[in-house]
Design a protein around this motif. Structure first.
Motif, PDB file in Angstrom:
ATOM      1  N   THR A  13     -43.998  11.292  19.876  1.00  0.00           N
ATOM      2  CA  THR A  13     -44.879  10.616  20.827  1.00  0.00           C
ATOM      3  C   THR A  13     -45.941   9.876  20.030  1.00  0.00           C
ATOM      4  OG1 THR A  13     -46.170  12.657  21.059  1.00  0.00           O
ATOM      5  CG2 THR A  13     -44.524  12.193  22.765  1.00  0.00           C
ATOM      6  N   LEU A  50     -46.051  12.351  32.038  1.00  0.00           N
ATOM      7  CA  LEU A  50     -46.849  11.122  31.986  1.00  0.00           C
ATOM      8  C   LEU A  50     -46.591  10.340  30.709  1.00  0.00           C
ATOM      9  CD1 LEU A  50     -50.322  12.208  33.403  1.00  0.00           C
ATOM     10  CD2 LEU A  50     -48.666  10.641  34.457  1.00  0.00           C
ATOM     11  N   TRP A  51     -46.479  11.068  29.594  1.00  0.00           N
ATOM     12  CA  TRP A  51     -46.246  10.402  28.310  1.00  0.00           C
ATOM     13  C   TRP A  51     -44.962   9.580  28.374  1.00  0.00           C
ATOM     14  CZ3 TRP A  51     -50.003  11.228  24.597  1.00  0.00           C
ATOM     15  CH2 TRP A  51     -49.836  10.453  23.447  1.00  0.00           C
ATOM     16  N   TRP A  96     -48.676  11.170  17.725  1.00  0.00           N
ATOM     17  CA  TRP A  96     -49.284  12.333  18.358  1.00  0.00           C
ATOM     18  C   TRP A  96     -48.514  13.602  18.008  1.00  0.00           C
ATOM     19  CZ3 TRP A  96     -53.649  12.866  21.259  1.00  0.00           C
ATOM     20  CH2 TRP A  96     -53.798  14.050  21.972  1.00  0.00           C
ATOM     21  N   ASP A 143     -45.842   6.481  30.629  1.00  0.00           N
ATOM     22  CA  ASP A 143     -46.864   5.517  30.202  1.00  0.00           C
ATOM     23  C   ASP A 143     -46.781   5.094  28.744  1.00  0.00           C
ATOM     24  OD1 ASP A 143     -47.829   5.610  32.781  1.00  0.00           O
ATOM     25  OD2 ASP A 143     -49.438   7.020  32.313  1.00  0.00           O
ATOM     26  N   ASN A 193     -49.087  20.872  24.958  1.00  0.00           N
ATOM     27  CA  ASN A 193     -49.801  20.225  26.061  1.00  0.00           C
ATOM     28  C   ASN A 193     -49.185  20.689  27.375  1.00  0.00           C
ATOM     29  OD1 ASN A 193     -51.456  18.407  24.349  1.00  0.00           O
ATOM     30  ND2 ASN A 193     -49.456  17.596  23.787  1.00  0.00           N
ATOM     31  N   SER A 194     -49.814  20.341  28.482  1.00  0.00           N
ATOM     32  CA  SER A 194     -49.256  20.715  29.780  1.00  0.00           C
ATOM     33  C   SER A 194     -47.922  19.996  29.992  1.00  0.00           C
ATOM     34  CB  SER A 194     -50.222  20.353  30.911  1.00  0.00           C
ATOM     35  OG  SER A 194     -50.249  18.954  31.097  1.00  0.00           O
ATOM     36  N   SER A 195     -47.045  20.596  30.784  1.00  0.00           N
ATOM     37  CA  SER A 195     -45.759  19.959  31.071  1.00  0.00           C
ATOM     38  C   SER A 195     -45.986  18.609  31.757  1.00  0.00           C
ATOM     39  CB  SER A 195     -44.882  20.872  31.921  1.00  0.00           C
ATOM     40  OG  SER A 195     -45.544  21.237  33.109  1.00  0.00           O
ATOM     41  N   TYR A 196     -47.019  18.540  32.568  1.00  0.00           N
ATOM     42  CA  TYR A 196     -47.354  17.290  33.257  1.00  0.00           C
ATOM     43  C   TYR A 196     -47.655  16.170  32.253  1.00  0.00           C
ATOM     44  CZ  TYR A 196     -49.876  14.129  36.421  1.00  0.00           C
ATOM     45  OH  TYR A 196     -50.296  13.051  37.127  1.00  0.00           O
ATOM     46  N   SER A 197     -48.332  16.520  31.169  1.00  0.00           N
ATOM     47  CA  SER A 197     -48.688  15.484  30.191  1.00  0.00           C
ATOM     48  C   SER A 197     -47.440  14.872  29.549  1.00  0.00           C
ATOM     49  CB  SER A 197     -49.637  16.027  29.130  1.00  0.00           C
ATOM     50  OG  SER A 197     -48.973  16.933  28.273  1.00  0.00           O
ATOM     51  N   TYR A 198     -46.391  15.669  29.350  1.00  0.00           N
ATOM     52  CA  TYR A 198     -45.158  15.118  28.777  1.00  0.00           C
ATOM     53  C   TYR A 198     -44.467  14.184  29.763  1.00  0.00           C
ATOM     54  CZ  TYR A 198     -45.863  18.274  24.902  1.00  0.00           C
ATOM     55  OH  TYR A 198     -46.416  18.918  23.819  1.00  0.00           O
ATOM     56  N   TRP A 215     -41.288  19.012  26.529  1.00  0.00           N
ATOM     57  CA  TRP A 215     -42.233  20.130  26.589  1.00  0.00           C
ATOM     58  C   TRP A 215     -41.616  21.374  25.954  1.00  0.00           C
ATOM     59  CZ3 TRP A 215     -42.072  24.918  28.963  1.00  0.00           C
ATOM     60  CH2 TRP A 215     -43.290  25.614  29.008  1.00  0.00           C
TER      61      TRP A 215
END
Length: 178
Positions: free
Chosen positions: A71, A47-48, A85, A51, A40-45, A28
């Motif tokens: 990514t 999760l990335w 991405w 997943d 993107n949100s820190s949360y999305s990194y 992030w």
């Protein structure tokens, strides 16, 4: 697969790895500090890294800290296509060929593991570095490259967003899939 001389070497002192959830915060920060990527949100990194680790890559310095990442994911309706991405490289590591080495390594790995034979990404018209990265990738692997606008500027809710141009590289043959 390509001969070893066709794949750019990893810059000295760095290693390439799959991202782990613990890398999300550093990724992030790299994206934020790039000043070129949509953050993107820190949360999305986080999760990335959980997943999509198998279709992403991180570069680590000698201490194991992330200094670059890509990514990506395989497209649900085109599983042999790797959509890139984001690509980020720490300012101190730029100019060493790290983005190219990460892209080559990631494409080789996803080709071997998932049968990826095409790469897609989007690039805004003002992003000369990404244009060079993906144009040179296509040329180095002797793969066709097409470009077309995927999302017009008007599709974005914020003002001033440029259009996103889809770069499609492929087919990559097993001999050119790095």
């Amino acid at each position: 697969m390509t001969a070893p001389h066709d794949v750019l070497e990893i810059p000295r002192g760095l290693t390439l790895d799959r991202p782990r959830p613990g890398d999300g915060a550093a990724m992030w920060r790299l994206a934020r500090d790039s000043r070129a990527l949509d953050l993107n949100s820190s949360y999305s990194y986080l999760l990335w890294c959980r997943d999509y680790a198998h279709t992403s890559i991180v570069a680590r310095d000698a201490a194991g800290a992330p200094v670059g990442f890509i990514t990506g994911y395989t497209r649900p309706r085109a599983p042999r296509t790797l959509l890139i991405w984001q690509v980020a490289v720490d300012h101190a590591q730029r100019g060493r060929g790290l983005a190219t080495a990460m892209l080559d390594a990631l494409t080789r790995r996803t080709g071997d593991e998932f049968g990826v034979r095409a790469v897609e990404t989007t690039v805004t018209p003002d992003n000369a570095a990404s244009d060079r990265l993906f144009t040179s990738f296509a040329a180095r692997h002797r793969a066709p490259l097409t470009r077309e606008v995927l999302f017009e500027a008007a599709a974005f809710p914020e003002r001033g967003h440029q259009p996103e141009v889809l770069y499609r590289i492929g087919p990559l043959t097993p001999a050119s899939a790095v």
